[in-house]
Design a protein around this motif. Structure first.
Motif, PDB file in Angstrom:
ATOM      1  N   UNK A   1       6.535  -4.763   4.506  1.00 51.84           N
ATOM      2  CA  UNK A   1       6.610  -4.764   3.508  1.00 51.84           C
ATOM      3  C   UNK A   1       6.434  -6.181   2.597  1.00 51.84           C
ATOM      4  N   UNK A   2       5.242  -6.143   1.149  1.00 52.05           N
ATOM      5  CA  UNK A   2       4.865  -7.081   1.107  1.00 52.05           C
ATOM      6  C   UNK A   2       3.214  -6.886   1.044  1.00 52.05           C
ATOM      7  N   UNK A   3       2.917  -5.236   1.874  1.00 51.63           N
ATOM      8  CA  UNK A   3       0.928  -5.212   2.149  1.00 51.63           C
ATOM      9  C   UNK A   3       0.700  -4.095   1.142  1.00 51.63           C
ATOM     10  N   UNK A   4      -0.683  -4.187   0.559  1.00 51.76           N
ATOM     11  CA  UNK A   4      -1.501  -3.255   0.537  1.00 51.76           C
ATOM     12  C   UNK A   4      -2.362  -2.711   1.497  1.00 51.76           C
ATOM     13  N   UNK A   5      -1.713  -1.208   1.737  1.00 47.35           N
ATOM     14  CA  UNK A   5      -2.023  -0.685   1.872  1.00 47.35           C
ATOM     15  C   UNK A   5      -3.005   0.875   1.718  1.00 47.35           C
ATOM     16  N   UNK A   6      -4.472   0.518   2.263  1.00 49.65           N
ATOM     17  CA  UNK A   6      -5.296   1.628   1.641  1.00 49.65           C
ATOM     18  C   UNK A   6      -4.993   2.585   2.592  1.00 49.65           C
ATOM     19  N   UNK A   7      -5.683   4.152   1.421  1.00 45.30           N
ATOM     20  CA  UNK A   7      -5.076   5.001   1.959  1.00 45.30           C
ATOM     21  C   UNK A   7      -6.593   6.112   1.187  1.00 45.30           C
TER      22      UNK A   7
ATOM     23  N   UNK B   1     -11.071  -3.969   0.162  1.00 45.36           N
ATOM     24  CA  UNK B   1     -11.705  -5.093   1.275  1.00 45.36           C
ATOM     25  C   UNK B   1     -10.842  -6.181   0.324  1.00 45.36           C
ATOM     26  N   UNK B   2     -11.397  -6.032  -1.738  1.00 46.58           N
ATOM     27  CA  UNK B   2     -10.705  -7.333  -2.118  1.00 46.58           C
ATOM     28  C   UNK B   2      -9.183  -8.164  -2.347  1.00 46.58           C
ATOM     29  N   UNK B   3      -8.523  -6.110  -2.086  1.00 42.41           N
ATOM     30  CA  UNK B   3      -6.847  -6.388  -2.594  1.00 42.41           C
ATOM     31  C   UNK B   3      -5.982  -5.249  -1.563  1.00 42.41           C
ATOM     32  N   UNK B   4      -6.753  -4.629  -0.412  1.00 39.11           N
ATOM     33  CA  UNK B   4      -6.299  -4.565   0.791  1.00 39.11           C
ATOM     34  C   UNK B   4      -5.773  -4.929   1.998  1.00 39.11           C
ATOM     35  N   UNK B   5      -4.473  -4.993   2.509  1.00 40.43           N
ATOM     36  CA  UNK B   5      -4.337  -5.605   4.371  1.00 40.43           C
ATOM     37  C   UNK B   5      -4.957  -4.721   4.906  1.00 40.43           C
ATOM     38  N   UNK B   6      -4.407  -3.185   5.069  1.00 43.64           N
ATOM     39  CA  UNK B   6      -5.452  -2.616   6.725  1.00 43.64           C
ATOM     40  C   UNK B   6      -5.049  -1.617   5.591  1.00 43.64           C
ATOM     41  N   UNK B   7      -5.774  -0.777   5.917  1.00 44.45           N
ATOM     42  CA  UNK B   7      -6.704   0.647   5.517  1.00 44.45           C
ATOM     43  C   UNK B   7      -6.289   1.613   6.650  1.00 44.45           C
ATOM     44  N   UNK B   8      -5.416   3.441   6.240  1.00 50.82           N
ATOM     45  CA  UNK B   8      -5.075   4.890   6.523  1.00 50.82           C
ATOM     46  C   UNK B   8      -6.811   5.580   6.306  1.00 50.82           C
TER      47      UNK B   8
ATOM     48  N   UNK C   1      -7.228   7.033  11.713  1.00 53.65           N
ATOM     49  CA  UNK C   1      -7.162   5.534  12.168  1.00 53.65           C
ATOM     50  C   UNK C   1      -6.515   5.199  10.969  1.00 53.65           C
ATOM     51  N   UNK C   2      -5.428   3.906  11.435  1.00 55.60           N
ATOM     52  CA  UNK C   2      -5.713   2.788  11.035  1.00 55.60           C
ATOM     53  C   UNK C   2      -6.103   1.410  11.847  1.00 55.60           C
ATOM     54  N   UNK C   3      -6.641   0.922  10.630  1.00 59.51           N
ATOM     55  CA  UNK C   3      -6.786  -0.473  10.800  1.00 59.51           C
ATOM     56  C   UNK C   3      -6.794  -1.873  10.249  1.00 59.51           C
ATOM     57  N   UNK C   4      -6.853  -2.675  10.418  1.00 60.05           N
ATOM     58  CA  UNK C   4      -6.484  -4.221   9.344  1.00 60.05           C
ATOM     59  C   UNK C   4      -8.390  -4.026   8.698  1.00 60.05           C
ATOM     60  N   UNK C   5      -8.223  -4.192   7.546  1.00 63.00           N
ATOM     61  CA  UNK C   5      -8.865  -3.843   6.520  1.00 63.00           C
ATOM     62  C   UNK C   5      -9.939  -5.645   6.781  1.00 63.00           C
ATOM     63  N   UNK C   6      -9.760  -6.702   6.965  1.00 61.84           N
ATOM     64  CA  UNK C   6     -10.606  -7.832   7.297  1.00 61.84           C
ATOM     65  C   UNK C   6     -11.875  -6.959   8.287  1.00 61.84           C
ATOM     66  N   UNK C   7     -12.595  -7.585   8.554  1.00 69.07           N
ATOM     67  CA  UNK C   7     -13.905  -6.938   9.248  1.00 69.07           C
ATOM     68  C   UNK C   7     -14.748  -5.484   8.915  1.00 69.07           C
ATOM     69  N   UNK C   8     -14.227  -4.793   8.110  1.00 72.05           N
ATOM     70  CA  UNK C   8     -15.176  -3.492   8.035  1.00 72.05           C
ATOM     71  C   UNK C   8     -15.311  -3.900   6.617  1.00 72.05           C
TER      72      UNK C   8
ATOM     73  N   UNK D   1     -19.891   0.768   4.157  1.00 72.81           N
ATOM     74  CA  UNK D   1     -20.667   1.774   5.059  1.00 72.81           C
ATOM     75  C   UNK D   1     -19.469   2.197   6.278  1.00 72.81           C
ATOM     76  N   UNK D   2     -18.804   0.840   7.364  1.00 73.00           N
ATOM     77  CA  UNK D   2     -17.787   1.880   8.323  1.00 73.00           C
ATOM     78  C   UNK D   2     -17.011   2.535   7.188  1.00 73.00           C
ATOM     79  N   UNK D   3     -16.326   1.785   6.453  1.00 74.63           N
ATOM     80  CA  UNK D   3     -14.979   3.255   5.588  1.00 74.63           C
ATOM     81  C   UNK D   3     -15.653   3.871   5.589  1.00 74.63           C
ATOM     82  N   UNK D   4     -16.680   4.675   4.474  1.00 80.35           N
ATOM     83  CA  UNK D   4     -17.566   5.423   4.198  1.00 80.35           C
ATOM     84  C   UNK D   4     -18.078   6.759   5.512  1.00 80.35           C
ATOM     85  N   UNK D   5     -18.124   5.959   6.621  1.00 81.77           N
ATOM     86  CA  UNK D   5     -18.518   6.772   8.015  1.00 81.77           C
ATOM     87  C   UNK D   5     -17.285   6.915   8.237  1.00 81.77           C
ATOM     88  N   UNK D   6     -16.029   6.198   8.555  1.00 86.64           N
ATOM     89  CA  UNK D   6     -15.250   6.838   8.806  1.00 86.64           C
ATOM     90  C   UNK D   6     -14.169   8.045   8.612  1.00 86.64           C
TER      91      UNK D   6
END
Length: 491
Positions: A26-32, A202-209, A218-225, A228-233
Motif C-alpha cells: 500500500x502506498x508504494x511505487x513499484x517498478x516492473x 530511481x527518482x520515483x520507485x521504491x522497489x523493482x521487479x 528478482x524483486x529488490x529495493x530500488x535504493x542502491x541500484x 546499468x544494474x537494472x539494464x543488466x538484470x
C-alpha cells in the motif's frame, strides 16, 4: 495489499508468463521492468481483467479475488494506463475520459458540461491548454497520451497501473506526472510503474521487479541500484555503452530548408542536414516538430518556404514525391501509421518499393524472400515467421521492420520521429547503432525525440523548437539538458 501468485498465461501454445509472482504494498511505487516480450504488459492485463490467467491466484488485502473483465477490475479499485492508446478518435477528449462512466443529470441525461469542467481540471494538472471538447483525432500522440493518463486519474483508484506513461511525453510533462505520482503515494495509492526509461525509476520507485522471458527474475529495493544494474538484470548479461561514437566525417549539404511555414503549427523554419550527419530536433509537446517533419515528407503542404535536395529546389506534393527523392519517414506512431499490423513482416518491409520484388505487377516470391532475409539478418530482427502478422512482434522488432522498409527503398534521408518509443534497453542500443551506421554510410539522418539524453547521445547538432519557431541550434559539444530546456521553454 496485492499479491499475484504463480501466474501463468499462454497464447497459441507459447507461454507469455510462467509461474510469475508479483507483490504490491500500500502506498508504494513499484517498478516492473524487462525487455520487450518479457511479459510485463501481459501480467498487468491479467490484473486489468483483459486476460484471464491459465494458472495462479490474485489476492487483494488478504482475500482471493476473481477478475473476469475490465469492469470487475475497476470495481476492485484498479485502473490502467495502457501503452497502446485506447481512445475513440471521433469523440471529444471529455467523452473519451468518461466513456462508460458518463456524468448524468437526474440519473438519465448526459451532463456534458460537467464532464468538460472535470476534464479541464484534470488537464490543468499538466499545464496544458488542451480543449476538452476537441476531437481526439486532432491531437498529437503526446497529447493523446496525456488524455489516457487523465482518464485513469479520473477513476480515483486504489491501484494505478502505468504502462509506459512517459514514452512520448517531454521532460516537463513527465515531471508533472512524477509530481502527481508522489501526491498519490502520500494519499496511499499504490502504483505499478512500467518504463523503459531507466533514469526515471530511481527518482520515483521504491522497489523493482524484473521479468525476463515471462519469468520472475528478482524483486529488490530500488535504493542502491544503478541504471546499468537494472539494464543488466533485464537482459541477463553485461551491456556495453548505450551510445556508439558519433560520426565525425561529413559531406555536402543534402537538405536545405528555408522559411518553411504552415500556420499555426510552425513558422519561418530554416535548417540544413549534411551527408553523414545526425541532426536532432528537441522541443516540448506542441512545439511543431512532428508537423514540420510531416510537411517535409509531403504529408502536409507548406504555405510558403523552399526545400532544396542536393542543391536543387524540389516540390514535395505528397509522400510519393518524397520517397522518389530518397526520403524515408519512421513515424512516431509505428502501429498507427508506420506498419500494416495485419500484413506479414515481408510485405511490410517491401511496401515502400514494390518494384524491387515484382514484375508485371506480380510479386516474385524468391526476390522478396532474398531481400527480406538480408534485412532480417542485417538488423537482427527476431521473428518466428516472416509470413506471420507484424503485430505479433515485440515493439523493438516492429521498429526494426519500420526501419528495414526504408532500407529496402534505398533511402538517403532518414527522418526518425521518436525512434525508440516503448523499446527496451537492449533494442535501443541496436537502434542507436543502426542510426550511426546509416550516417557513416553517407546518409543524412534527422531524429525527433522527447528524450534529451537520446539526442545528446547520438546527434552531431540539435535544433530546438518552441511554439512553432526555431529557437536555436546547438553543436554536440555545447549541448546539455539545461540549455536545451531553456530554449524549449522560451527562456
Amino acid at each position: 495489499m496485492l499479491a499475484m501468485k504463480g501466474i501463468t498465461k499462454q497464447f497459441y501454445g507459447v507461454k507469455a508468463l510462467q509461474d510469475v509472482t508479483f507483490e504490491l504494498r500500500k502506498g508504494e511505487v513499484h517498478a516492473l521492468v524487462g525487455e520487450n516480450g518479457a511479459g510485463k504488459s501481459t501480467l498487468m492485463k491479467v490484473l486489468a481483467g483483459i486476460h484471464a490467467p491459465d494458472e495462479g491466484t490474485i489476492e487483494l488485502n488478504g482475500r482471493t479475488i476473481q477478475i473476469g473483465s475490465p469492469q470487475q477490475s475497476q470495481k476492485h479499485g484498479f485502473a490502467i494506463i495502457h501503452q497502446e492508446l485506447n481512445l475513440v478518435p471521433h469523440m471529444s477528449v471529455a467523452e473519451n475520459i468518461f466513456l462508460g462512466r458518463e456524468r448524468r443529470k437526474a440519473g438519465v441525461f448526459s451532463n456534458f458540461r460537467a464532464m468538460v469542467e472535470e476534464t479541464r481540471r484534470l488537464l490543468d494538472q499538466f499545464g496544458l491548454a488542451l480543449d476538452p471538447e476537441a476531437k481526439v483525432s486532432a491531437l498529437s500522440i503526446g497529447e493523446k497520451q496525456i488524455v489516457e493518463i487523465a482518464k485513469a486519474l479520473s477513476m480515483n483508484s486504489e491501484v494505478l497501473i502505468m504502462d509506459e506513461p512517459t514514452a512520448v511525453l517531454e521532460e516537463r510533462e513527465a515531471g508533472r506526472l512524477f509530481e502527481l505520482i508522489r501526491r498519490f503515494k502520500e494519499q496511499g495509492v499504490s502504483i505499478v510503474y512500467i518504463s523503459h526509461r531507466l533514469h526515471e525509476l530511481r527518482g520515483i520507485c521504491d522497489r523493482i521487479t524484473v521479468l525476463r522471458d515471462g519469468r520472475h527474475v528478482t524483486t529488490q529495493e530500488m535504493e542502491g541500484l544503478t541504471e546499468r544494474d537494472i539494464a543488466n538484470l533485464m537482459v541477463g548479461r553485461e551491456l556495453k555503452d548505450m551510445y556508439p561514437d558519433r560520426p565525425s566525417r561529413f559531406g555536402e549539404e543534402l537538405l536545405r530548408v528555408e522559411g518553411l511555414t504552415l500556420a499555426p503549427h510552425f513558422e519561418n523554419i530554416s535548417f540544413g542536414v549534411r551527408s553523414g550527419e545526425i541532426v536532432g530536433f528537441a522541443g516540448l509537446i506542441g512545439a511543431g516538430r512532428t508537423e514540420l517533419m510531416r510537411t517535409l515528407f509531403g504529408d502536409w503542404q507548406a504555405q510558403r518556404g523552399t526545400v532544396e535536395w542536393k542543391g536543387k529546389p524540389v516540390a514535395i506534393r505528397n509522400p510519393l514525391d518524397a520517397v522518389g527523392l530518397g526520403f524515408g519517414f519512421a513515424t512516431e506512431d509505428r502501429k498507427g501509421s508506420g506498419l500494416l499490423l495485419e500484413m506479414n513482416v515481408a510485405h511490410n518491409m517491401t511496401l515502400t518499393n514494390p518494384a524491387k520484388v515484382s514484375r508485371w505487377q506480380l510479386i516474385r516470391r524468391k526476390s522478396e524472400a532474398a531481400i527480406v532475409g538480408d534485412k532480417v539478418r542485417e538488423l537482427n530482427i527476431k521473428a518466428k515467421s516472416l509470413s506471420g502478422p507484424v503485430k505479433h512482434l515485440s515493439g523493438g522488432n516492429q521498429q526494426k521492420v519500420v526501419i528495414a522498409k526504408w532500407l529496402v527503398s534505398d533511402t538517403e534521408l532518414f527522418i526518425m520521429d521518436e525512434p525508440t518509443r516503448g523499446i527496451d534497453v537492449g533494442a535501443r542500443s541496436e537502434i542507436y547503432n543502426l542510426i550511426v551506421r546509416f550516417a557513416s554510410e553517407g546518409k543524412a539522418v534527422i531524429v525527433v525525440s522527447s528524450e534529451l539524453q537520446e539526442l545528446l547521445g547520438i546527434c552531431n547538432r540539435i535544433y530546438v523548437m518552441h511554439h512553432g519557431t526555431l529557437r536555436g541550434e546547438l553543436a554536440a559539444e555545447e549541448a546539455n539538458e539545461q540549455n536545451i530546456m531553456a530554449m524549449a521553454t522560451g527562456l
